[in-house]
Design a protein around this motif. Sequence first.
Motif, mmCIF file in Angstrom:
data_model
loop_
_atom_site.group_PDB
_atom_site.id
_atom_site.type_symbol
_atom_site.label_atom_id
_atom_site.label_comp_id
_atom_site.label_asym_id
_atom_site.label_seq_id
_atom_site.Cartn_x
_atom_site.Cartn_y
_atom_site.Cartn_z
ATOM 1 N N SER A 103 0.833 -1.206 0.000
ATOM 2 C CA SER A 103 0.000 0.000 0.000
ATOM 3 C C SER A 103 0.869 1.258 0.000
ATOM 4 O O SER A 103 0.598 2.211 -0.738
ATOM 5 N N ILE A 104 1.903 1.244 0.812
ATOM 6 C CA ILE A 104 2.818 2.398 0.853
ATOM 7 C C ILE A 104 3.540 2.554 -0.482
ATOM 8 O O ILE A 104 3.660 3.677 -1.008
ATOM 9 N N ILE A 105 3.991 1.449 -1.058
ATOM 10 C CA ILE A 105 4.670 1.507 -2.356
ATOM 11 C C ILE A 105 3.737 2.087 -3.416
ATOM 12 O O ILE A 105 4.127 2.965 -4.187
ATOM 13 N N SER A 106 2.508 1.601 -3.463
ATOM 14 C CA SER A 106 1.544 2.083 -4.442
ATOM 15 C C SER A 106 1.281 3.579 -4.271
ATOM 16 O O SER A 106 1.284 4.340 -5.249
ATOM 17 N N TRP A 107 1.076 4.004 -3.038
ATOM 18 C CA TRP A 107 0.815 5.415 -2.752
ATOM 19 C C TRP A 107 2.004 6.288 -3.145
ATOM 20 O O TRP A 107 1.846 7.322 -3.801
ATOM 21 N N ARG A 108 3.221 5.879 -2.760
ATOM 22 C CA ARG A 108 4.410 6.681 -3.051
ATOM 23 C C ARG A 108 4.702 6.712 -4.550
ATOM 24 O O ARG A 108 5.152 7.728 -5.079
ATOM 25 N N MET A 109 4.439 5.626 -5.246
ATOM 26 C CA MET A 109 4.629 5.617 -6.693
ATOM 27 C C MET A 109 3.633 6.558 -7.360
ATOM 28 O O MET A 109 3.976 7.265 -8.313
ATOM 29 N N PHE A 110 2.411 6.572 -6.856
ATOM 30 C CA PHE A 110 1.403 7.478 -7.390
ATOM 31 C C PHE A 110 1.844 8.930 -7.190
ATOM 32 O O PHE A 110 1.739 9.757 -8.100
ATOM 33 N N GLY A 114 3.033 11.863 -10.064
ATOM 34 C CA GLY A 114 2.573 13.250 -10.105
ATOM 35 C C GLY A 114 3.736 14.223 -10.177
ATOM 36 O O GLY A 114 3.680 15.216 -10.914
ATOM 37 N N THR A 115 4.790 13.943 -9.437
ATOM 38 C CA THR A 115 5.988 14.787 -9.481
ATOM 39 C C THR A 115 6.625 14.746 -10.868
ATOM 40 O O THR A 115 7.043 15.784 -11.400
ATOM 41 N N LEU A 116 6.699 13.552 -11.460
ATOM 42 C CA LEU A 116 7.248 13.431 -12.811
ATOM 43 C C LEU A 116 6.385 14.190 -13.827
ATOM 44 O O LEU A 116 6.920 14.813 -14.750
ATOM 45 N N GLU A 130 7.314 9.834 -18.836
ATOM 46 C CA GLU A 130 7.605 8.710 -17.951
ATOM 47 C C GLU A 130 6.555 8.516 -16.866
ATOM 48 O O GLU A 130 6.408 7.422 -16.336
ATOM 49 N N TYR A 131 5.819 9.550 -16.554
ATOM 50 C CA TYR A 131 4.860 9.429 -15.460
ATOM 51 C C TYR A 131 3.743 8.449 -15.776
ATOM 52 O O TYR A 131 3.187 7.834 -14.872
ATOM 53 N N TYR A 132 3.415 8.263 -17.049
ATOM 54 C CA TYR A 132 2.386 7.287 -17.399
ATOM 55 C C TYR A 132 2.789 5.880 -16.936
ATOM 56 O O TYR A 132 1.976 5.131 -16.406
ATOM 57 N N VAL A 134 4.851 5.085 -14.542
ATOM 58 C CA VAL A 134 4.834 5.000 -13.085
ATOM 59 C C VAL A 134 3.396 4.890 -12.575
ATOM 60 O O VAL A 134 3.125 4.143 -11.632
ATOM 61 N N TYR A 135 2.470 5.603 -13.208
ATOM 62 C CA TYR A 135 1.057 5.464 -12.830
ATOM 63 C C TYR A 135 0.569 4.034 -13.064
ATOM 64 O O TYR A 135 -0.159 3.468 -12.244
ATOM 65 N N VAL A 136 0.955 3.449 -14.195
ATOM 66 C CA VAL A 136 0.538 2.073 -14.505
ATOM 67 C C VAL A 136 1.101 1.102 -13.462
ATOM 68 O O VAL A 136 0.385 0.221 -12.972
ATOM 69 N N LEU A 137 2.361 1.276 -13.105
ATOM 70 C CA LEU A 137 2.965 0.402 -12.099
ATOM 71 C C LEU A 137 2.300 0.601 -10.739
ATOM 72 O O LEU A 137 2.040 -0.366 -10.014
ATOM 73 N N SER A 138 1.980 1.839 -10.408
ATOM 74 C CA SER A 138 1.271 2.131 -9.162
ATOM 75 C C SER A 138 -0.087 1.424 -9.140
ATOM 76 O O SER A 138 -0.502 0.883 -8.123
ATOM 77 N N PHE A 139 -0.769 1.418 -10.276
ATOM 78 C CA PHE A 139 -2.055 0.734 -10.383
ATOM 79 C C PHE A 139 -1.891 -0.766 -10.139
ATOM 80 O O PHE A 139 -2.699 -1.391 -9.450
ATOM 81 N N GLY A 140 -0.831 -1.357 -10.708
ATOM 82 C CA GLY A 140 -0.565 -2.782 -10.495
ATOM 83 C C GLY A 140 -0.367 -3.100 -9.022
ATOM 84 O O GLY A 140 -0.915 -4.076 -8.509
#
Length: 161
Positions: A103-110, A114-116, A130-132, A134-140
């Motif tokens: 959960s923390i990993i997903s939140w921090r990646m999200f 946003g920063t990217l 590149e942010y797309y 990271v968003y996809v990985l965060s979703f996973g």
Amino acid sequence: MEEARGPLGLTEKIMRTIAAICLAGMAVMTGTDVFLRGAFNTPIFGCEEIVSILGVIAVGFALPYTHYQKSHIGVEILIRRFSKKIRDRVKFITTLATLALVSIISWRMFMYAGTLAESGEVSMNLELPEYYVVYVLSFGFFIYALCLAADVLSFFKKSEG
């Protein structure tokens, strides 16, 4: 746990299919690039970036499937010697700890995506945002966290029944 049913199970199946397509795409891109380099001395421009992006998607989207297949790493040699009650408790604690971490990993990646997006960071050759990725990985990771949460809930349902 068996495969989830309902929306979570459907999401996992779609993600599994996308991960498989990405793996096949990686193989085709790499094979084609190697062939073109050898036969015509003409590599595919940006092939490394595309293969990297497909790899990230494949890993992120395979997490829920890996969880349901119990294909993750576990220390079974020690755990097997415990009673079923203790094994269930250990599984619950590790699932809960993994849920917190994922959960923390997903939140921090999200947040990082946003920063990217704000900075306008793009890939080196193809200049893809590149942010797309990271968003996809965060979703996973988010869907993986939902699978873990479903396991935690099923633990409580088992102990009640």
